[in-house]
Design a protein around this motif. Structure first.
Motif, PDB file in Angstrom:
ATOM      1  N   ASP A 187       0.808  -1.215   0.000  1.00 15.54           N
ATOM      2  CA  ASP A 187       0.000   0.000   0.000  1.00 15.54           C
ATOM      3  C   ASP A 187       0.846   1.272   0.000  1.00 15.54           C
ATOM      4  O   ASP A 187       0.302   2.377  -0.077  1.00 15.54           O
ATOM      5  N   ARG A 244       4.214  -1.420  10.530  1.00 15.03           N
ATOM      6  CA  ARG A 244       3.549  -1.315   9.230  1.00 15.03           C
ATOM      7  C   ARG A 244       2.093  -1.750   9.358  1.00 15.03           C
ATOM      8  O   ARG A 244       1.808  -2.779   9.969  1.00 15.03           O
ATOM      9  N   LEU A 245       1.206  -0.974   8.732  1.00 18.03           N
ATOM     10  CA  LEU A 245      -0.221  -1.302   8.744  1.00 18.03           C
ATOM     11  C   LEU A 245      -0.784  -1.188   7.332  1.00 18.03           C
ATOM     12  O   LEU A 245      -0.311  -0.366   6.535  1.00 18.03           O
ATOM     13  N   PRO A 246      -1.812  -1.954   6.991  1.00 13.78           N
ATOM     14  CA  PRO A 246      -2.528  -1.729   5.727  1.00 13.78           C
ATOM     15  C   PRO A 246      -3.208  -0.354   5.769  1.00 13.78           C
ATOM     16  O   PRO A 246      -3.513   0.185   6.832  1.00 13.78           O
ATOM     17  N   ARG A 247      -3.453   0.201   4.608  1.00 17.07           N
ATOM     18  CA  ARG A 247      -4.053   1.532   4.529  1.00 17.07           C
ATOM     19  C   ARG A 247      -5.376   1.608   5.289  1.00 17.07           C
ATOM     20  O   ARG A 247      -5.654   2.608   5.971  1.00 17.07           O
ATOM     21  N   ALA A 248      -6.208   0.588   5.173  1.00 13.48           N
ATOM     22  CA  ALA A 248      -7.514   0.608   5.832  1.00 13.48           C
ATOM     23  C   ALA A 248      -7.380   0.741   7.341  1.00 13.48           C
ATOM     24  O   ALA A 248      -8.221   1.376   7.994  1.00 13.48           O
ATOM     25  N   GLU A 249      -6.341   0.169   7.909  1.00 16.99           N
ATOM     26  CA  GLU A 249      -6.133   0.278   9.353  1.00 16.99           C
ATOM     27  C   GLU A 249      -5.400   1.566   9.713  1.00 16.99           C
ATOM     28  O   GLU A 249      -5.685   2.190  10.747  1.00 16.99           O
ATOM     29  N   LEU A 250      -4.471   1.975   8.868  1.00 14.98           N
ATOM     30  CA  LEU A 250      -3.685   3.171   9.169  1.00 14.98           C
ATOM     31  C   LEU A 250      -4.559   4.414   9.229  1.00 14.98           C
ATOM     32  O   LEU A 250      -4.354   5.300  10.067  1.00 14.98           O
ATOM     33  N   GLN A 251      -5.538   4.510   8.335  1.00 14.31           N
ATOM     34  CA  GLN A 251      -6.367   5.708   8.288  1.00 14.31           C
ATOM     35  C   GLN A 251      -7.198   5.892   9.559  1.00 14.31           C
ATOM     36  O   GLN A 251      -7.723   6.971   9.808  1.00 14.31           O
ATOM     37  N   LYS A 252      -7.274   4.859  10.379  1.00 14.22           N
ATOM     38  CA  LYS A 252      -8.003   4.957  11.644  1.00 14.22           C
ATOM     39  C   LYS A 252      -7.153   5.566  12.754  1.00 14.22           C
ATOM     40  O   LYS A 252      -7.684   6.008  13.769  1.00 14.22           O
ATOM     41  N   VAL A 253      -5.821   5.592  12.549  1.00 15.25           N
ATOM     42  CA  VAL A 253      -4.936   5.989  13.650  1.00 15.25           C
ATOM     43  C   VAL A 253      -4.059   7.205  13.343  1.00 15.25           C
ATOM     44  O   VAL A 253      -3.302   7.644  14.214  1.00 15.25           O
TER      45      VAL A 253
END
Length: 298
Positions: A187, A244-253
């Motif tokens: 991502d 590292r996080l996927p975009r879907a999870e990163l956008q939450k934090v």
């Protein structure tokens, strides 16, 4: 002494608008060639600017009346001031354009963000702009305002599109110490970089060598994704690499502003600054610069 004063008087005048960190690095490069004036909105910075050989002028781009004394002051201008924080237009550049000189020469430091997301493609200065956020829209507005001024005033305009600026004191160390996550490889986005000292040198060369009404990519030779950049800085300073996080999870934090930086992927070719300006990068890549930083600190 008389001859020295005469040479000083005859030097062309140059105005730096928004003389922050990059402007301070630029001053020593310009003093031998120009009598330099530098604006600041903070009277407390006047002594600092004077110590580096500039004539300080207190002016506020948000207050047009404070700019009147700049009219006709200098034939050469370097515009480093950022746009306002809100709105689709760069009112500051619009205010500045009202006092810019006829037949002058101006270097404007813009941003690579004007291209929006390019899906990681490598491209040169011929690519059309496609801004995706208000910050980039304001930069495009500033470029257009200055293009109109250049045509109207018979002036020479150079636009430097600049990516993330870094230096020893401009690294994401606090972010790394806080453990802020980055994107997983699948991502992640390509980012571009330039060392602040190299940017100052590019601006100086543009004043003397840029072709009229020309755009230049003021970027180094690095070819890396954002998380790889964070990893490189972390390794150099013996800090933990970011998770590292996927975009879907990163956008939450992360904040929306940070997420916008992590949503645009592009790689900018820099051949034009080398061919036309004769630029030789002191810090060709981020990796080279980090090696120099860490070795000098040992």
């Amino acid at each position: 002494m008389k001859n020295h004063n005469l040479r000083k008087f005859k030097r062309p005048r140059l105005l730096i608008v928004g003389c922050g960190d990059v402007g301070m690095r630029l001053l020593p490069l310009l003093r031998p060639h120009f009598r330099v004036f530098a604006t600041t909105s903070q009277p407390s910075r006047c002594a600092e600017l004077r110590a580096l050989g500039a004539v300080p002028i207190v002016a506020d781009l948000d207050q047009p009346a404070s700019l009147r004394r700049l009219a006709g002051l200098a034939s050469h201008v370097v515009h480093l001031a950022p746009p306002p924080a809100e709105g689709p237009l760069d009112r500051r550049t619009r205010n500045l354009s009202a006092i810019l000189p006829e037949h002058g020469r101006l270097v404007y430091v813009s941003t690579t963000g004007v291209y929006g997301d390019c899906s990681g493609l490598l491209f040169d200065e011929s690519r059309p702009v496609a801004p995706r956020n208000p910050r980039a829209l304001r930069r495009v507005d500033a470029e257009q305002v200055l293009r109109r001024w250049a045509v109207r005033a018979g002036a020479q305009l150079s636009i430097l599109r600049v990516p993330g600026i870094y230096a020893a004191d401009r690294l994401p160390l606090k972010r790394l110490q806080a453990g802020t996550a980055a994107l997983i490889e699948a991502d992640d986005v390509y980012t571009n970089h330039i060392h602040a000292d190299d940017l100052a040198a590019i601006i100086a060369r543009a004043l003397f060598r840029a072709l009229p009404n020309r755009i230049y990519h003021a970027v180094d030779d690095s070819d890396m994704k954002m998380a790889a950049y964070f990893d490189a800085v972390a390794d150099a300073f013996q800090l933990p690499r970011p998770p590292r996080l996927p975009r879907a999870e990163l956008q939450k934090v992360v904040t929306p502003a940070l997420l916008s930086f992590m949503s645009e992927s592009r790689r900018l070719a820099n051949g034009r600054i080398k061919r036309e300006l004769g630029v030789r990068l002191r810090h060709a890549t981020v990796a080279d610069a980090l090696k120099g930083l860490t070795s000098s600190s040992r």
